[in-house]
Design a protein around this motif. Structure first.
Motif, PDB file in Angstrom:
ATOM      1  N   GLN A  17      46.429  43.307  51.466  1.00  0.00           N
ATOM      2  CA  GLN A  17      46.354  42.019  50.793  1.00  0.00           C
ATOM      3  C   GLN A  17      45.222  41.208  51.371  1.00  0.00           C
ATOM      4  N   ALA A  18      44.559  40.469  50.499  1.00  0.00           N
ATOM      5  CA  ALA A  18      43.481  39.593  50.926  1.00  0.00           C
ATOM      6  C   ALA A  18      43.533  38.330  50.081  1.00  0.00           C
ATOM      7  N   LEU A  32      43.399  36.109  45.130  1.00  0.00           N
ATOM      8  CA  LEU A  32      44.320  36.895  45.938  1.00  0.00           C
ATOM      9  C   LEU A  32      44.414  38.276  45.291  1.00  0.00           C
ATOM     10  N   VAL A  33      44.252  39.307  46.116  1.00  0.00           N
ATOM     11  CA  VAL A  33      44.302  40.680  45.601  1.00  0.00           C
ATOM     12  C   VAL A  33      45.104  41.567  46.538  1.00  0.00           C
ATOM     13  N   THR A  34      45.602  42.657  45.984  1.00  0.00           N
ATOM     14  CA  THR A  34      46.170  43.755  46.760  1.00  0.00           C
ATOM     15  C   THR A  34      45.408  45.003  46.339  1.00  0.00           C
ATOM     16  N   LEU A  75      34.838  41.242  42.623  1.00  0.00           N
ATOM     17  CA  LEU A  75      35.588  41.851  43.725  1.00  0.00           C
ATOM     18  C   LEU A  75      34.894  43.130  44.184  1.00  0.00           C
ATOM     19  N   ASP A  76      34.530  43.975  43.240  1.00  0.00           N
ATOM     20  CA  ASP A  76      33.814  45.215  43.536  1.00  0.00           C
ATOM     21  C   ASP A  76      32.528  44.906  44.311  1.00  0.00           C
ATOM     22  N   ALA A 115      34.123  36.791  47.387  1.00  0.00           N
ATOM     23  CA  ALA A 115      34.485  36.489  48.776  1.00  0.00           C
ATOM     24  C   ALA A 115      35.741  37.241  49.202  1.00  0.00           C
ATOM     25  N   VAL A 116      36.738  37.342  48.305  1.00  0.00           N
ATOM     26  CA  VAL A 116      37.969  38.043  48.674  1.00  0.00           C
ATOM     27  C   VAL A 116      37.713  39.546  48.839  1.00  0.00           C
ATOM     28  N   GLY A 117      36.689  40.079  48.205  1.00  0.00           N
ATOM     29  CA  GLY A 117      36.301  41.474  48.432  1.00  0.00           C
ATOM     30  C   GLY A 117      35.884  41.701  49.877  1.00  0.00           C
ATOM     31  N   HIS A 118      35.137  40.743  50.433  1.00  0.00           N
ATOM     32  CA  HIS A 118      34.745  40.821  51.845  1.00  0.00           C
ATOM     33  C   HIS A 118      35.987  40.786  52.742  1.00  0.00           C
TER      34      HIS A 118
END
Length: 140
Positions: A17-18, A32-34, A75-76, A115-118
């Motif tokens: 999770q991020a 927010l991603v998983t 995200l990618d 940013a959430v990808g990082h």
């Protein structure tokens, strides 16, 4: 194989999770991603799970299917940028699988998902190899 070389990921790392959330102004930033990091062919493959769960998105929200696709592309990009920074000594051979994402009608945008990808990569690296060593303080 060179003992100084490590492969990423060394094994499947699932359910990472991020979150990227900033409430410094209006609009704010939220993503927010998983994701799963699966060993794969050398390089980076980005996949969206067929049963992708998207929280905060329905026909009443102001977020379109095109926006969702843009968030996934961002995200990618963030994942690729962070993995590129690993540099010499790390062989990247990973399939990144997006399992779920949470969006906010006003605060989610492409830069937040980039940013959430990082963050997702940093979280996966910590799970795989432990926390990064803290810089040593110089004594006076």
């Amino acid at each position: 194989m060179d003992c100084e070389t490590r492969a990423f990921p060394p094994c499947p790392i699932r359910g990472v999770q991020a979150v990227y959330a900033r409430q410094s102004s209006c609009p704010a930033d939220f993503a927010l991603v998983t994701v799963d990091f699966e060993p794969g062919e050398e390089g980076i493959t980005f996949l969206v799970a067929a049963d992708l769960d998207i929280h905060g998105w329905d026909h009443r929200s102001g977020i379109s299917q095109s926006d969702i696709a843009t968030f996934q592309t961002a995200l990618d990009m963030g994942v690729r940028e962070e993995l590129a920074e690993q540099g010499v000594g790390t062989t990247v051979a990973v399939a990144v699988v997006l399992r779920s994402m949470r969006v906010h009608e006003l605060d989610s945008h492409a830069k937040a998902f980039q940013a959430v990808g990082h963050v997702a990569v940093r979280n996966a690296l910590t799970l795989a190899y432990g926390p990064s060593p803290r810089p040593q303080r110089r004594r006076a």
